[in-house]
Design an enzyme around this catalytic site. Structure first.
Site, PDB file in Angstrom:
ATOM      1  N   LYS A  11      44.760  91.461  31.902  1.00 55.19           N
ATOM      2  CA  LYS A  11      44.237  90.099  31.860  1.00 55.19           C
ATOM      3  C   LYS A  11      45.380  89.106  31.983  1.00 55.19           C
ATOM      4  O   LYS A  11      45.301  88.128  32.702  1.00 55.19           O
ATOM      5  CB  LYS A  11      43.498  89.893  30.536  1.00 55.19           C
ATOM      6  CG  LYS A  11      42.580  88.693  30.522  1.00 55.19           C
ATOM      7  CD  LYS A  11      41.305  89.010  31.254  1.00 55.19           C
ATOM      8  CE  LYS A  11      40.362  87.842  31.329  1.00 55.19           C
ATOM      9  NZ  LYS A  11      39.195  88.203  32.146  1.00 55.19           N
ATOM     10  N   LYS A  69      33.564  79.330  25.125  1.00 55.29           N
ATOM     11  CA  LYS A  69      35.004  79.482  25.315  1.00 55.29           C
ATOM     12  C   LYS A  69      35.665  78.113  25.277  1.00 55.29           C
ATOM     13  O   LYS A  69      35.237  77.200  25.956  1.00 55.29           O
ATOM     14  CB  LYS A  69      35.287  80.159  26.648  1.00 55.29           C
ATOM     15  CG  LYS A  69      36.772  80.348  26.908  1.00 55.29           C
ATOM     16  CD  LYS A  69      37.044  81.430  27.910  1.00 55.29           C
ATOM     17  CE  LYS A  69      36.820  80.939  29.323  1.00 55.29           C
ATOM     18  NZ  LYS A  69      37.290  81.937  30.303  1.00 55.29           N
ATOM     19  N   LYS A  75      40.319  86.000  40.416  1.00 53.47           N
ATOM     20  CA  LYS A  75      41.601  85.558  39.873  1.00 53.47           C
ATOM     21  C   LYS A  75      42.767  86.110  40.665  1.00 53.47           C
ATOM     22  O   LYS A  75      43.715  85.400  40.936  1.00 53.47           O
ATOM     23  CB  LYS A  75      41.745  86.033  38.427  1.00 53.47           C
ATOM     24  CG  LYS A  75      41.123  85.102  37.420  1.00 53.47           C
ATOM     25  CD  LYS A  75      41.763  85.300  36.061  1.00 53.47           C
ATOM     26  CE  LYS A  75      40.907  84.695  34.968  1.00 53.47           C
ATOM     27  NZ  LYS A  75      39.763  85.522  34.580  1.00 53.47           N
TER      28      LYS A  75
END
Lengths: 542, 533
Positions: B372, B413, B485
């Site tokens: 991540k 979040k 990403k």
């Protein structure tokens, strides 16, 4: 209304030639819990305070003198003493002591014809003028204070330029460096260390440094303050650092679990100098505290409460005392100074994390309606090293609280400040308050002799993240309570009642006002007559 | 009256218009609509740059004639999600069902209607052109080429937790209670298939959830079971096309070993010999590829090991990776692009996230966090590298990414970021930003878009002037970088992370498929007006 000076006129206070004596009724409430019900019993005890008014010539020795805090506090004091002003892009800036509660805060003394009168905190009792402090110290880096100031990148250039001739003459004494205790990334700074591995010799070395400083500068007393790198936690081990005797023995044997900061603390205590720990590590291992208590030397700690934690201890107090339930506190910090670099190492960060995370415990525990026993808000603290921001520390916080009927309140705050500009005034306050505390003695009605405060100086809690308190005392982190403690102790030394913010005089019906006050006066005179014997009273006046 | 209304009252110009018409047709010689397909031909230019011996650069425009052929009829599409019962999986499912059934729900602000906001395929528009009176015309993507309707998508998938989708939706704590109440009867019957569970690859704290796992530990058998699951799903719902999307937990990196996962052949052998470095996600990917189903990796781990990519290329099956770009990273890839693109030097980026869903709970395990962290930190490489006047070679801004687990947040979040930039004369420019959103509400539309666009690209074939026959697009589908990403690209294609460039890629590809030139934002006709003499 703001006044600089005043004198208390009261039968409870007596101004002598070299001391102020006061008599003070300390009212507390004792709670007796039995079978689920509680009985509250008001109690009153008479205290007598005696404060020496002669202010000594004070010396301050900083461990980590060449760090950002050390150079900033030194430069700040010199600029104030010499009246150095400097140009900024917004014009000429005068030196000041903003951020120091002793120098720049005021307290409400009372009312004058219905108007509140405020006086500076420092006008209550005679205190050392920070301009008169003699500064010295140690550092593992040999840079003189002018180079240290430059490296810190805290002061404006024009101020640095003018301070340089004063600061370049100041050079830190060699310090103790045990690489096991601070981050590996500090190794390249360590070019000014006391040679050898013998901890006993190091202790003697520091003791003689303190004595020499005292002699050379002709100061009456010295306070030693740790503003160096955060160390890793030292392991507390039976037989090593659990008692004063074992601790001294372990130093003799150069035991590996004795941290540099503990050597400094022991050296100071043995020299009778108060020691303050401005970093989060457990310098004050049980043996060290015992030594301070035995020698009756003040110790204060741990970790300056300057930025995010200070703010937190204010905000959470506000939330919980407003009946709101903090659900989570997410605190993110980043900074690019050497402290941040040192903290980028896991073991050192652990020390910091511990000191930062306990700060809301007392406030949470104070409200059982909101929190079940053992329930806590989620609390995370992150500190990251970002060289680009330098000494300018960022704190980004998010607080989520549960409000009425499951609603949520989100507060996000962003704080930016030069880390050292926040810490420097705290260093001054810590030193001044410690010095003042050394001049205050007290006795209660049942004691025959005056004695000094407990060596663990919890009076300093306002300035500290993880306040050390004498055994059996509850820890208070809530910021306003901590400030009220300082205010009211200073008032007590002058025989003034504590600030209670009730303002009853304004809440009464005008017609009853006079009568109410006449009644109180009579009552208080009566009470005095009952509780204290006349002889003591007259002694006090002599 | 808001400022907008005031402005509208004053304005006499019709600046733009969006047509909601279902279809728009392009006319012209280089596009032809046939019964089943649309064909277009287009000269596409690129600029080749060479360094000459004297050190100067030479740019040469090159032209290549492309012919595109796009089948018009959308397939009957199924999405199989790995981690169906997770927050993303249950939110996608609830969203599609609510839209299909037209379920409205009561909130404190009144009745809400279902929509698919956040989806480019459903709510994105592109500038088609200009009318003769100078009005820009925008049309939805789906009006240029027919796309699968989200309501027609059939959902299925696997999960290591046995919760049915109604229970999963409850656990996710994302949707309003009234909506959940109405959806419950429709979702209760949906039950995830048992998933592959290998505790070696996901965090220990996931063990209590794992009550619905494929019994065998034999990896070859596991692949076989997954393949059967896909076939059965296809049969049962009579689907033409199934996309498999990994939206489950982040795994740890698998070690890339030569002889194990470096080639397609070795990978298949490693599976047969039950090698321990073959992760569950790679097993799903291999199974999908062997079944001819595109595979999307929505998490950051290296599912698509070299052998897996080779397998996809050999079988001509689309793969897309890695890690959904939904929140902070998406914002960052806009903001840094904007700052550097404006000639400002970003010095430090410090981004803090905290959330309390299961994805984050499992990221608290350090091994799982590594992929991540890598995914998040690489996002600005191309943008910074694009400006040598601001940054010296190898100079990068200080970049910190922190993600923490705070249970009380649930799926919501929070993202707090600080950017310090140097502008004129080195003056600091500081940007502090706070974002808060439900993680899965950001992610769900991406999952739907990915499946819909993959289905479209599956209908596209092309040929250049040198090629005789039409061929499908490259299996590594970099056209969908917008959603990822760390976008996977075919060998030789540079990574693009800047969001607007990624979006322009999808937009211009759509235009090319119907024979329109790329959007160039030039408006030459008004800057250099044509004056007849």
């Amino acid at each position: 209304m703001f006044l600089q000076n005043f004198k208390v006129e009261s039968p409870n206070v007596f101004y002598g030639q070299d001391h102020i004596e006061s008599q003070y009724d300390y009212n507390t409430t004792e709670v007796v819990v039995s079978e689920g019900t509680a009985k509250a019993v008001p109690k009153s005890q008479t205290f007598y305070f005696k404060t020496k008014t002669r202010v000594p010539k004070l010396g301050l020795l900083l461990v980590g003198w060449g760090g950002n805090n050390g150079s900033t506090v030194t430069g700040g004091i010199i600029a104030n003493r010499e009246g150095i002003s400097w140009r900024t892009k917004k014009g000429v800036q005068e030196p000041n002591y903003f951020g120091s509660i002793t120098q720049s805060s005021t307290i409400r003394l009372g009312t004058c014809k219905g108007e509140d009168v405020y006086v500076p905190l420092k006008s209550l009792l005679p205190m050392v003028n920070p301009n008169d402090i003699e500064i010295g110290g140690w550092d593992i880096n040999s840079a003189d204070l002018a180079s240290a100031m430059k490296r810190a990148q805290v002061f404006d250039y024009d101020l640095q330029r003018q301070l340089e001739p004063y600061m370049s003459k100041l050079k830190p004494m060699p310090s103790i460096y045990y690489e096991d205790f601070i981050a590996a990334n500090q190794a390249d700074r360590a070019d000014n260390v006391i040679p050898g591995k013998d901890k006993k010799k190091h202790l003697e070395h520091i003791r003689s440094d303190i004595r020499k400083f005292k002699e050379e500068k002709k100061v009456d007393k010295v306070i030693v303050l740790w503003t160096a790198n955060t160390e890793r936690f030292a392991e507390v081990m039976a037989g090593v650092n659990d008692t004063a005797e074992n601790l001294l023995k372990s130093i003799e044997e150069s035991h590996p679990e004795i941290a540099p900061s503990t050597i400094f603390a022991v050296a100071s205590i043995l020299e009778g100098c108060a020691f303050i720990n401005g970093s989060p590590q457990n310098t004050f291992v049980p043996g060290c505290i015992e030594l301070a208590v035995e020698k009756k030397v003040f110790i204060g700690g741990d970790d300056f409460k300057s930025g995010q934690t200070k703010y937190k201890s204010m905000l959470v107090d506000y939330l919980v005392s407003s009946g709101l339930k903090p659900l989570s506190i997410a605190s993110y910090n980043h900074l690019g100074n050497n402290d941040g670099k040192n903290l980028s190492s896991q073991r050192q960060f652990r020390s910091k994390e511990i000191s930062k995370s306990n700060v809301v415990d007392d406030m949470v525990a104070s409200n059982d309606i909101l929190f079940k026993p053992g329930e806590h808000p989620d609390h995370i603290v992150v500190i990251k090293y970002v060289p680009a921001v330098g000494d300018s520390k960022r704190a980004l916080d998010e607080y989520t609280s549960e409000i009425f009927m499951g609603g949520q309140n989100v507060i996000v705050s962003h704080n930016t400040c030069e880390d050292s500009l926040l810490a420097a005034p705290l260093i001054i306050d810590l030193v001044l308050m410690t010095e003042l505390a050394q001049r205050i003695e007290y006795r209660t009605g049942t004691m025959t002799e005056y004695t000094c405060f407990h060596p663990v100086l919890s009076l300093l809690s306002f300035m500290l993240k993880a306040p050390m308190v004498p055994d059996g005392t509850p820890v208070v982190n809530a910021l306003f309570k901590q400030k009220a403690c300082i205010d009211n102790i200073l008032r007590a030394c002058l025989g003034l009642p504590p600030e209670n913010d009730m303002r009853l005089e304004h809440k009464l019906h005008p017609g009853c006002l006079d009568k109410a006050f006449i009644d109180t006066e009579i009552q208080s005179v009566k009470r005095k007559g009952d509780s204290c014997n006349e002889q003591e009273h007259s002694e006090l006046r002599v | 009256m808001t400022d907008n209304d005031a402005w509208r009252a004053l304005s006499h110009h019709n600046i733009s218009t969006v047509t909601r018409k279902k279809n728009c047709k392009v006319s012209g010689s280089h596009v032809s609509y046939l019964e089943n397909e649309v064909r277009s031909s287009l000269k596409l230019q690129r600029t080749l740059v060479q360094t000459l011996p004297d050190g100067s650069l030479q740019a040469t425009p090159k032209e290549l004639l492309y012919e595109f052929c796009t089948k018009l009829k959308p397939s009957k599409l199924g999405i199989m999600q790995v981690g169906w019962g997770g927050n993303n999986g249950s939110t996608v499912t609830a969203g599609i069902v609510a839209n299909r059934e037209g379920i409205c729900w009561e909130t404190c602000k009144g009745m809400e209607e279902p929509n698919l906001f956040g989806s480019l395929s459903q709510h994105g528009t592109l500038r088609l052109g200009i009318t003769s009176d100078g009005t820009d015309v925008f049309v939805p993507f789906k009006s240029l080429l027919p796309l699968v309707e989200p309501k027609d998508i059939v959902l299925g998938g696997w999960d290591i937790s046995s919760y049915n989708l109604a229970e999963a939706m409850d656990r996710a704590q994302i949707l309003e209670p009234d909506l959940k109440r109405k959806l419950r009867p429709l979702l209760e019957s949906m039950k995830p298939l048992p998933g592959i569970f290998d505790e070696e690859f996901i965090a220990k704290n996931q063990l209590p959830r794992a009550d619905n796992v494929i019994q065998t530990k034999n990896k070859a058998q596991q692949v076989e079971i997954i393949r059967q699951d896909i076939r059965k799903f296809k049969q049962q719902h009579m689907l033409d096309f199934v996309v498999v999307i990994w939206t489950a937990n982040s795994e740890r990196y698998s070690v890339e070993l030569s002889g194990v996962n470096d080639t397609a052949e070795n990978l298949l052998n490693a599976i047969s010999s039950n090698h321990k470095e073959v992760s569950p996600s790679t097993l799903y990917a291999v199974a999908s590829i062997l079944e001819g189903c595109p595979y999307v990796n929505g998490s950051p781990q290296n599912t698509l090991v070299p052998g897996c990519i080779q397998l996809a290329e050999e079988n001509q099956v689309f793969i897309v990776g890695d890690d959904f770009k939904s929140g902070q990273t998406k914002m960052k890839s806009v903001l840094v692009d904007y700052l550097v693109g404006s000639g400002m030097k970003v010095e430090s980026m410090v981004t803090y996230n905290h959330l309390g869903n299961n994805d984050m709970f499992q990221l608290t395990d350090g091994e799982m966090w590594k992929p991540k962290s890598a995914a998040k930190s690489r996002v600005i490489e191309d943008i910074v590298g694009s400006n040598g006047t601001l940054y010296k070679e190898d100079e990068m801004p200080d970049h910190v990414v922190v993600v923490r687990y705070v249970s009380s947040y649930g799926d919501s979040k929070s993202d707090v970021s600080e950017y310090v930039t140097r502008t004129f004369m080195n003056c600091p420019y500081r940007t502090v930003m706070y974002n808060n959103c439900l993680d899965s509400a950001l992610c769900a539309p991406l999952i739907i878009d990915l499946a819909i666009f993959i289905e479209l690209f599956h209908r596209v074939s092309y040929r250049t002037s040198d090629m005789k026959a039409f061929a499908p697009m490259h299996p590594v589908l970099s056209a969908l970088s917008f959603y990822m990403k760390i976008p996977r690209t075919p060998v030789g294609e540079p990574h693009v992370n800047a969001l607007q460039r990624q979006r322009a890629c999808i937009e211009n590809l759509f235009r090319a498929l119907v024979g329109l030139n790329g959007e160039d934002n030039l408006f030459l006709e008004t800057k250099f007006p044509y004056i007849s003499e």
